[in-house]
Design a protein around this motif. Structure first.
Motif, PDB file in Angstrom:
ATOM      1  N   GLY A 379     -17.900  56.926 136.862  1.00  0.00           N
ATOM      2  CA  GLY A 379     -18.824  57.159 135.763  1.00  0.00           C
ATOM      3  C   GLY A 379     -18.692  58.518 135.102  1.00  0.00           C
ATOM      4  N   GLU A 380     -18.072  59.473 135.778  1.00  0.00           N
ATOM      5  CA  GLU A 380     -17.935  60.819 135.207  1.00  0.00           C
ATOM      6  C   GLU A 380     -16.504  61.125 134.784  1.00  0.00           C
ATOM      7  N   LEU A 381     -15.644  60.100 134.825  1.00  0.00           N
ATOM      8  CA  LEU A 381     -14.228  60.304 134.528  1.00  0.00           C
ATOM      9  C   LEU A 381     -13.896  59.747 133.149  1.00  0.00           C
ATOM     10  N   ASP A 382     -13.110  60.503 132.397  1.00  0.00           N
ATOM     11  CA  ASP A 382     -12.691  60.055 131.068  1.00  0.00           C
ATOM     12  C   ASP A 382     -11.253  60.490 130.838  1.00  0.00           C
ATOM     13  N   LEU A 383     -10.464  59.635 130.183  1.00  0.00           N
ATOM     14  CA  LEU A 383      -9.063  59.921 129.879  1.00  0.00           C
ATOM     15  C   LEU A 383      -8.813  59.746 128.397  1.00  0.00           C
ATOM     16  N   LEU A 384      -7.948  60.603 127.847  1.00  0.00           N
ATOM     17  CA  LEU A 384      -7.559  60.487 126.449  1.00  0.00           C
ATOM     18  C   LEU A 384      -6.132  60.983 126.295  1.00  0.00           C
ATOM     19  N   ARG A 385      -5.292  60.193 125.682  1.00  0.00           N
ATOM     20  CA  ARG A 385      -3.922  60.613 125.376  1.00  0.00           C
ATOM     21  C   ARG A 385      -3.915  61.189 123.974  1.00  0.00           C
ATOM     22  N   ARG A 386      -3.423  62.415 123.859  1.00  0.00           N
ATOM     23  CA  ARG A 386      -3.304  63.046 122.545  1.00  0.00           C
ATOM     24  C   ARG A 386      -1.931  63.693 122.454  1.00  0.00           C
ATOM     25  N   VAL A 392      -7.899  64.990 130.714  1.00  0.00           N
ATOM     26  CA  VAL A 392      -8.660  64.430 131.834  1.00  0.00           C
ATOM     27  C   VAL A 392      -9.997  65.163 131.925  1.00  0.00           C
ATOM     28  N   THR A 393     -11.085  64.399 131.877  1.00  0.00           N
ATOM     29  CA  THR A 393     -12.422  64.966 131.988  1.00  0.00           C
ATOM     30  C   THR A 393     -13.089  64.425 133.238  1.00  0.00           C
ATOM     31  N   VAL A 394     -13.595  65.329 134.066  1.00  0.00           N
ATOM     32  CA  VAL A 394     -14.346  64.960 135.270  1.00  0.00           C
ATOM     33  C   VAL A 394     -15.671  65.694 135.220  1.00  0.00           C
ATOM     34  N   GLY A 395     -16.726  64.988 134.895  1.00  0.00           N
ATOM     35  CA  GLY A 395     -18.026  65.628 134.778  1.00  0.00           C
ATOM     36  C   GLY A 395     -18.018  66.675 133.677  1.00  0.00           C
ATOM     37  N   ALA A 415      -5.383  52.616 133.827  1.00  0.00           N
ATOM     38  CA  ALA A 415      -5.632  53.658 134.823  1.00  0.00           C
ATOM     39  C   ALA A 415      -6.689  53.169 135.793  1.00  0.00           C
ATOM     40  N   GLY A 416      -6.663  53.724 136.995  1.00  0.00           N
ATOM     41  CA  GLY A 416      -7.658  53.372 137.993  1.00  0.00           C
ATOM     42  C   GLY A 416      -7.908  54.524 138.942  1.00  0.00           C
ATOM     43  N   LEU A 417      -9.140  54.616 139.436  1.00  0.00           N
ATOM     44  CA  LEU A 417      -9.533  55.649 140.393  1.00  0.00           C
ATOM     45  C   LEU A 417      -9.906  54.970 141.698  1.00  0.00           C
ATOM     46  N   ARG A 418      -9.189  55.288 142.756  1.00  0.00           N
ATOM     47  CA  ARG A 418      -9.465  54.682 144.046  1.00  0.00           C
ATOM     48  C   ARG A 418      -9.151  55.681 145.149  1.00  0.00           C
TER      49      ARG A 418
END
Length: 436
Positions: A379-386, A392-395, A415-418
């Motif tokens: 819920g606090e992770l976001d990705l963007l290719r530019r 990469v955003t974490v919180g 992408a996946g977080l595990r």
């Protein structure tokens, strides 16, 4: 090579005590040690039992201590830049500030702490030039200012170990990310400013006879870039690790998770974790130990009981240090140990280290970028290719990761977080794959 130990952690966990005790113990094993107080408080003065200033003072044989003099550092830099801007300020009728009017802006302590740290650390192959010259320094031929690079009688760095007492983790993480962030901004902004300066120079020269400060501006920029490079070389070096200090309790456990994901995002290596303040005779709960091992893989976990009184003075600190993890016996100058997962990494790939590189795995036709983010939640992770960067955003924390050439010619499939590891899947883009 000087070893650097960055001590941070949770507020009120005893970071300064742990940092000072670490420095005392190291000095008593024969290391020339500097304790650098950089948390913005006077706690170090109380713990060591003496007043600290900007110049290292000998606490006992082999142990020196100093405090980052934020006001003096900021004032010196501000006045130097103001002097260069004198003509422009006069053009617009702006009176220069007097020294007594200058106050450090918020966040200055963080940047200046890293700058002071770099002065006391010698990185192999590094040239000390404009990074430590005057504000008007214009290139690598500038000589360092007197006293900027202390050295021993044999020409080696003056200290084997520098222990830095940093502020709490939330603030320290941002400070440690600052050199990389500023370097990126300068890389992007300077070309635009150079074009603007060239366009405005003739207009200003005709209107007021004041030349646009093109040359000195970019000479200053080169100095700043060199200084940032020197700081990054220290922070990203194999001899720099973090000692994380935390407390028992549920609230502290939640703060540990946030700190672990932020430190991992910026590639900081946590060598050991100190849980300070356990009840006398108590033990760290098994689930908390397991959680800390998951958040800080490979780090030694030490549980320290809180005594009746705080250790004050070198002898008391040395006794307290016996409960802390021992530093490796390897001395600076010995062969540096490669960080796990980095020894065989190709130059164009990435490993989970402080140099910003991460592992790349092959999965059939796909390439997978592996980014360790222990403690991060979906819920606090976001990705963007530019362009050629992955953001990469974490919180509350964000990092721009430059993509290696192989991934620049790919598109993101998913992408996946595990298990505390982010895996970003790339597939070749046929339109550009054969380009170099």
């Amino acid at each position: 090579m000087t070893r650097v130990l960055l001590v941070t952690g949770l507020g009120g966990a005893g970071r300064t005590t742990v940092a000072a005790a670490t420095a005392v113990a190291a000095a008593r094993t024969g290391r020339r040690t500097l304790f650098l107080a950089a948390d913005g408080t006077a706690d170090a003065d109380i713990v060591l039992g003496l007043a600290l200033g900007p110049d290292p003072v000998e606490v006992e044989p082999g142990l020196y201590a100093a405090r980052v003099a934020v006001r003096e550092e900021f004032e010196r830099e501000f006045l130097a830049v103001q002097e260069q801007l004198g003509g422009i300020l006069a053009l617009f009728g702006v009176d220069p500030l007097d020294p007594e009017e200058i106050t450090a802006v918020p966040g200055a302590v963080d940047a200046l702490t890293l700058r002071v740290l770099a002065r006391y650390v010698r990185v192999p192959g590094e040239r000390r030039g404009a990074a430590y010259g005057s504000a008007a320094g214009d290139g690598p031929e500038d000589e360092p200012a007197a006293g900027d690079e202390p050295v021993g009688d044999d020409g080696s760095a003056a200290f084997d170990l520098v222990v830095v007492d940093l502020p709490p983790a939330e603030q320290a993480v941002l400070a440690l990310a600052l050199p990389e962030t500023l370097s990126r901004y300068l890389d992007r902004l300077l070309p635009v400013e150079r074009q603007a300066a060239r366009g405005l120079a003739p207009i200003l020269a005709v209107a007021a006879g004041v030349p646009m400060p093109d040359e000195w501006l970019y000479a200053t920029a080169r100095r700043v870039i060199a200084e940032l490079d020197a700081i990054r070389a220290v922070l990203d070096g194999p001899e720099t690790t973090v000692r994380f200090v935390t407390r028992p309790g549920t609230v502290a456990a939640a703060a540990d998770r946030r700190a672990a994901s932020a430190l991992a995002l910026y590639g900081r290596t946590v060598g050991d974790v100190v849980v300070n303040g356990l009840a006398e005779g108590g033990a760290l709960a098994r689930d908390r130990t397991a959680a800390l091992r998951g958040l800080f893989p490979g780090a030694e976990i030490a549980a320290v009981a809180g005594g009746e009184g705080e250790p004050i003075g070198a002898d008391a600190l040395a006794g307290f240090a016996e409960t802390l993890p021992r530093l490796p016996d390897r001395r600076p100058g010995d062969a540096a140990e490669a960080a796990p997962g980095r020894a065989d990494a190709p130059a164009d790939s990435a490993a989970p280290g402080a140099d910003g590189r991460f592992d790349i795995e092959a999965d059939g036709d796909r390439l997978v970028l592996v980014v360790p983010l222990p403690g991060a939640e979906r819920g606090e992770l976001d990705l963007l290719r530019r362009g050629d960067e992955l953001i990469v955003t974490v919180g509350a924390h964000r990092r721009m990761l430059p993509l290696p050439s192989a991934l620049r010619r790919c598109t993101i499939e998913g992408a996946g977080l595990r298990g505390g590891v982010l895996r970003v899947r790339f597939v070749p883009d046929p339109a550009v794959w054969m380009r170099r």
